[in-house]
Design a protein around this motif. Sequence first.
Motif, PDB file in Angstrom:
ATOM      1  N   ASN A   1       1.024   4.071  -3.961  1.00 31.15           N
ATOM      2  CA  ASN A   1       0.666   5.474  -4.196  1.00 31.15           C
ATOM      3  C   ASN A   1       1.733   6.223  -5.003  1.00 31.15           C
ATOM      4  O   ASN A   1       1.429   6.816  -6.057  1.00 31.15           O
TER       5      ASN A   1
ATOM      6  N   HIS B   1       0.827  -1.208   0.000  1.00 33.84           N
ATOM      7  CA  HIS B   1       0.000   0.000   0.000  1.00 33.84           C
ATOM      8  C   HIS B   1       0.861   1.257   0.000  1.00 33.84           C
ATOM      9  O   HIS B   1       0.517   2.261  -0.640  1.00 33.84           O
ATOM     10  N   GLU B   2       1.992   1.246   0.718  1.00 34.32           N
ATOM     11  CA  GLU B   2       2.863   2.409   0.767  1.00 34.32           C
ATOM     12  C   GLU B   2       3.540   2.657  -0.588  1.00 34.32           C
ATOM     13  O   GLU B   2       3.788   3.794  -0.986  1.00 34.32           O
TER      14      GLU B   2
END
Length: 849
Positions: free
Chosen positions: A606, A602-603
């Motif tokens: 982006n 998830h980090e």
Amino acid sequence: MKFRSIHKLNNRIRNYLYFFLTIFIASSLLSFVLFFWSVLNEVDDKAETWASYFQERISFLETVITSRATFDHGLTSILKVTPKGEVLNSRPYPTTLKSIAESKLFAEIKDLLPGEVRLINIVAPDTSEHKNIYLTMRLDHSFAVAEVPSQSLLPVYPRNTELFIIDKNNNCVFHTRDEYNFRDDSISGMHFSAMHVFASAKIFTPEFGGFTIVLAKDISAEFYAGILLVIISATCLAILLKRSSFLTWDLAKNEEDFARIGKLMGRVSSMPDKKLTHLPAIEYTAERIREVNWEEEAANMSFTENIGYVKATAFFAKNILELLDEISAHSKELKRSQKEYMDLVQVARSIILRIDLEGKCTFFNEYAQTFFGFSKEEIVGKNIVGTIIPKTADGQSELECLMKDLVSIPEQFPVHTNQNVRKNGSKVWVFWSNTPVYNIEGEVIEVLAVGTDVTKQKMAEAELERTKNYIKNIIDSMPSIIIGLNSEGKVTHFNSAAEKMAAIPVQDITGAAVSDAFPSISQYTPRICKATETGVPETGIRTQDILKPGTHQDIIIYPLNDGTKSAVIRIDDATERVHIEEMMIQSEKMMSIGGLAAGMAHEINNPLGGILQGIQNIVRRISPGLPANRKAAEKAGCTLESLLNYMEDRKIIKTLNGITESGIRAADIVSGMLEFSRKSDSRKAPGDMRLIMNKATTLATQDYNPNKKYDFKKINIIKEYDENLNLVKCTATEIEQVFLNILRNSAQAMAEWKEMKEKPEISIKIYNLGDMVRCSISDNGPGMNEQIRKRVFEPFYTTKSPGSGTGLGLSVSYFIITQNHMGKFDVQSKPGIGTTFTILMPAFKSSKT
């Protein structure tokens, strides 16, 4: 009265002489052995004493180097060194040495734990003599290093004794004068050098890095004294044997005299064939006595005692007629005694019978009649075989042969136990005591047999034997290895599983030392001794490869609480348990890494999206198809085509494409991480593992790319399917992905293996295993070592070249099987042999396809 033979008496005397000589020889040898045993025992005690001196001296020096005392106590210097090898200070004298980090000494001590003490010998490379000895102790934040002269290793110098201290590398760090060059020889037990005899002993001390104390004592005087004692004993023995030969010659002559006397007595006492009454018998005997020349018979004797015996016999013969009246009176008394004897025999609570040389019963007492059920008339005068001994058709049964031997040579069967039969057919066990009955000529005429009923005892023995066999069968049927040891560490019992592990023949195991019979467990002898001493079982012992390579075993030592200090060793196969533990550890590791992978994905996702979107905007801003791009270029004073040419020449376009490809590849990695970190939400349905595997192999066959360096069509695929295979509840696409990952990995590994000699082959087996469906995929590729095998399911771990793989294929497959489908996923591999992936999936309600 039992008649004895003078020949047997002479043999018995000779046997007594031989027995005495044997005792004499044995006692001499035993004295010699005990003498040298005491000497060797003394050497062992001295070795242990010097070992304790050595340990106490090193312990004392340990306190010196950690104290602040200024005196050296025999130490050359004491350094305080940091964990990086830098010298902080020295005493008693300053030193210019700044660091020992590059020295061989520091390499030996840098891994010591706080509080650990080590005595280290640094040997020069061109000599076997010691160069420097250092006593090192690891403190909390530094090392204390002291140089110890070899003469300071002991509190006192040994005298009249050769003493050596050997380190774990077999280097001598201390020795006495060594007049006989013992350091060049391997000292053990008795040692001979320059006409001197030495007794040696070795004591190993594990403290301070492990040292062996070797002590050699000169026992030449004791040894040669023992040799002299043996020579003297041999001389005495020779003299004794010489004297014994004279004695046996005298015994032979004495035997000849008695043979003549026996013949003389037989001639005098013989009776005519015709039966005579008392008076004619007396007259006949008197005439035979007068026919004998007693003086001549006495002169033929070799010994004065035998001459006196013949003369005495002549005297009694002349007066025999005067004694006939007394004989008549005594005959009546004899008849009365015989009657008392018969009464005693009849009422005795023992079986008493007499058997003649033809095997016929001549006497059968009342207790025997009651016990066997035969009357006196039914058995007296009849053969024993066919009455109380069963008769067979060929007459060659064991009991029948025994009876034939008994009446032929009763002396060789003083006792025996056999099964007899009663009149009603029931069988009983009887212990027989047999005594030959001789006539006046010394010939056996009958056998007196006295029997005792031992039926209950034999039944108890048989039951005990059955119980022992039953217990042995139980122990032998156990898969565990069972070994029983006594207090001396020798094997007393073992089961059939232990026989396969033994290093010596089965018949030699009982009574052998455990280190000889089972050398693979000899390393646990101290723990066996500990268990027998403390009475507490020794558990938690896990070893491997003692049965065969690649296996694991659990060893438990049970002491026997019977006061004998015995023990039982049980060895269980723990191979499957170890594999399960590895899989549990791997599952826990994968679950923890899964959470980390989700956060990382998830980090990364982006900023990765921003990068790809930025690249797309750059490409769009230089595209000739947009009028706005042309206007902006003209406003800047250039054409869009010249700008594109510039970017092509400077390879800016290629760079942008490379960034786009790398971004897409990173996005795939992130997608794999997300798949890795979460359970599948796909709907599961009953599926056929065979159909899924067929589809995966078809896809793999169509997957050809020259950049991947393999062609799946060139691999031989072998499929073995269970015809009645159970269905599994699964997501078919996920299972297909798992199969495809395994097949691609196998194909690539075999293609990159330059030492591949056989044709590449993949074997696929799918079959029912209880309530599970088992699928194994094996190849004949290069395989993996144990270190790689344990990490193949870890995310991002790959052995492929950079750019060839992400390291997520097998980790995602592992989670698909174990987390999404509640199955099991395992891999077994050996370098140079191949790899086998095994998948176990729960069957869908045991339904059949």
